[in-house]
Design an enzyme around this catalytic site. Structure first.
Site, mmCIF file in Angstrom:
data_model
loop_
_atom_site.group_PDB
_atom_site.id
_atom_site.type_symbol
_atom_site.label_atom_id
_atom_site.label_comp_id
_atom_site.label_asym_id
_atom_site.label_seq_id
_atom_site.Cartn_x
_atom_site.Cartn_y
_atom_site.Cartn_z
ATOM 1 N N HIS A 136 -1.734 9.359 -3.702
ATOM 2 C CA HIS A 136 -0.371 9.510 -4.215
ATOM 3 C C HIS A 136 -0.193 10.747 -5.110
ATOM 4 O O HIS A 136 0.412 10.680 -6.178
ATOM 5 C CB HIS A 136 0.054 8.247 -4.967
ATOM 6 C CG HIS A 136 0.185 7.025 -4.097
ATOM 7 N ND1 HIS A 136 0.546 7.087 -2.774
ATOM 8 C CD2 HIS A 136 0.003 5.696 -4.362
ATOM 9 C CE1 HIS A 136 0.581 5.856 -2.268
ATOM 10 N NE2 HIS A 136 0.251 5.003 -3.195
ATOM 11 N N HIS A 210 7.773 4.123 -3.964
ATOM 12 C CA HIS A 210 6.791 3.045 -4.049
ATOM 13 C C HIS A 210 7.358 1.773 -4.677
ATOM 14 O O HIS A 210 6.685 1.108 -5.467
ATOM 15 C CB HIS A 210 5.587 3.547 -4.851
ATOM 16 C CG HIS A 210 4.285 2.924 -4.485
ATOM 17 N ND1 HIS A 210 3.948 1.637 -4.858
ATOM 18 C CD2 HIS A 210 3.236 3.394 -3.782
ATOM 19 C CE1 HIS A 210 2.737 1.363 -4.413
ATOM 20 N NE2 HIS A 210 2.277 2.408 -3.753
ATOM 21 N N GLU A 348 6.479 1.683 2.521
ATOM 22 C CA GLU A 348 6.603 3.107 2.192
ATOM 23 C C GLU A 348 6.732 3.931 3.468
ATOM 24 O O GLU A 348 5.787 4.027 4.243
ATOM 25 C CB GLU A 348 5.365 3.564 1.406
ATOM 26 C CG GLU A 348 5.099 2.747 0.167
ATOM 27 C CD GLU A 348 3.626 2.741 -0.206
ATOM 28 O OE1 GLU A 348 3.084 3.817 -0.509
ATOM 29 O OE2 GLU A 348 3.000 1.671 -0.172
#
Ligand code: BGC
Length: 383
Positions: A136, A210, A348
């Site tokens: 991420h 997220h 996602e």
């Protein structure tokens, strides 16, 4: 807004049922301009603001820190509201330790194997923050940056334009990446996200959000009874560190088959090596529609108890379904209840994990002169 939803909301308003709000928090008028308030201050003195938006029967609160969706309130089939996203009440909790609750993710959503990739013959070494991998965006991804936020009201709805410029070399990635993310609440109560980015050197980009959903309301228990449908015949199996092996495996006859919709809990405890390795679902589904110019159908999530339903369309070719496997009861939300394994799930929309090292996956490379664009629409209803 769909007529049935209007009718339900009008009846609920008449019965005195309105959106939930913690005492002392700002209100926005339905369809009115977003309302801004101070949410907290970072250790270096930077103020963090919170914006409240309401349109089409949906209300959301967004932080300038990480572009975090702090709450998302939608009605059930009887018009009763609940906050359907996991999060915190206080800025300190987001800063101290958040598993990316509600956050904007960049510059690269999900993992890049070994925290490195080669682009145009040059190797780039990234910030490694998940075993051997970069997850991420690395140790200080877009979820930990303070975004510049501008509110708007237009025929498209009410919303926020969030901007962040990531410096050349940030977290190891090449190129100065100018990123714009637009959150819109439409007149139908849809939450639409439009992402755009440009660079001054070749780089890779994969942006997502997220948010952890629990359509029965955050803090109400697990989501194993939610029904999920995914429009995907294949998924990308992973190695022990959750990096795709490169194979596109068929879902038919496996616990990964959500094509016809099923409760999340139905097969989650199957001793399938992929479910054992990830402690549940934490995989990228290859959407049958592929990359599309306009948002195409990806997923439907429904809580049978409340009737709340979320339908997702996207331009992206992939979707990471993460069943909240690493929630362990150490964090608690605004409801004052702890979050345990499976108490929320993420859907996602994205390009596939580790694409920079997988030449056969759809490319995530962005070059100067091009504009990265991605759109995802979350449609809420109750039935
Ligand atoms: C990843 C998980 C990770 C989680 C972080 C998800 O997108 O797929 O592996 O643990 O984010 O909370």
């Amino acid at each position: 807004m769909e007529t049935s939803r209007r009718t339900v909301l009008a009846a609920a308003a008449a019965a005195g049922l309105t959106a939930v709000a913690a005492p002392g928090t700002a209100h926005a008028k339905e369809g009115g301009a977003p309302v801004k308030e101070l949410f907290g201050t970072l250790a270096d003195g930077t103020p963090v603001h919170r914006w409240t938006l309401e349109n089409g029967g949906t209300r959301m609160r967004v932080l300038s820190y990480g572009g975090i969706v702090q709450s998302l309130e939608v009605p059930d089939r009887r018009g009763r509201y609940a906050n359907v996203s996991l999060g915190f009440d206080r800025l300190e909790d987001y800063v101290a330790s958040s598993p990316y609750f509600g956050a904007l993710i960049g510059r690269y959503g999900n993992r890049i194997g070994g925290g490195r990739y080669t682009l145009d013959g040059r190797e780039y070494r990234l910030s490694v923050n998940d075993g051997p991998n970069s997850l991420h965006g690395g140790a200080a991804g877009f979820d930990k940056r303070v975004w510049d936020v501008e509110p708007f009201r237009s025929p498209a709805g009410v919303g926020l334009v969030l901007r962040y410029v990531s410096a050349d070399g940030e977290m190891g990635h090449p190129g100065r990446l100018a990123t714009t993310v637009t959150y819109t609440l439409t007149g139908d109560g849809d939450w639409r996200i439009d992402y755009a980015a440009t660079t001054d050197r070749p780089t890779v980009v994969n942006l997502t959000n997220h948010t952890y959903f629990n359509l029965a309301g955050e803090g109400s228990g697990d989501v194993l009874g939610h029904e999920l449908r995914l429009a995907a015949s294949r998924y990308t199996p992973t190695d022990a560190t959750l990096i795709p092996t490169g194979e596109l495996a068929g879902v038919a006859g496996t616990p990964f088959d959500f094509r016809h919709g099923k409760p999340i809990g139905r097969d989650i405890r199957t001793a399938h090596p992929q479910l054992v390795g990830a402690q549940g679902y934490d995989h990228n589904w290859v959407l049958d529609k592929g990359t599309t110019r306009a948002p195409g159908y990806a997923a439907t999530l429904r809580d049978p108890g409340s009737g709340r339903t979320l339908r997702i369309t996207t331009t992206e070719p992939g979707l990471q379904f993460y069943s909240g496997n690493f929630l362990d009861g150490t964090l608690s939300g605004p409801s004052g209840r702890t979050y345990r394994q499976g108490d929320g799930l993420c859907l996602e929309t994205q390009h596939f994990p580790d694409s920079p090292n997988k030449p056969d996956f759809p490319s995530t490379v962005l070059r100067p002169g091009e504009t990265y664009r991605s759109t995802t629409v979350h449609r809420f209803s109750a039935r």
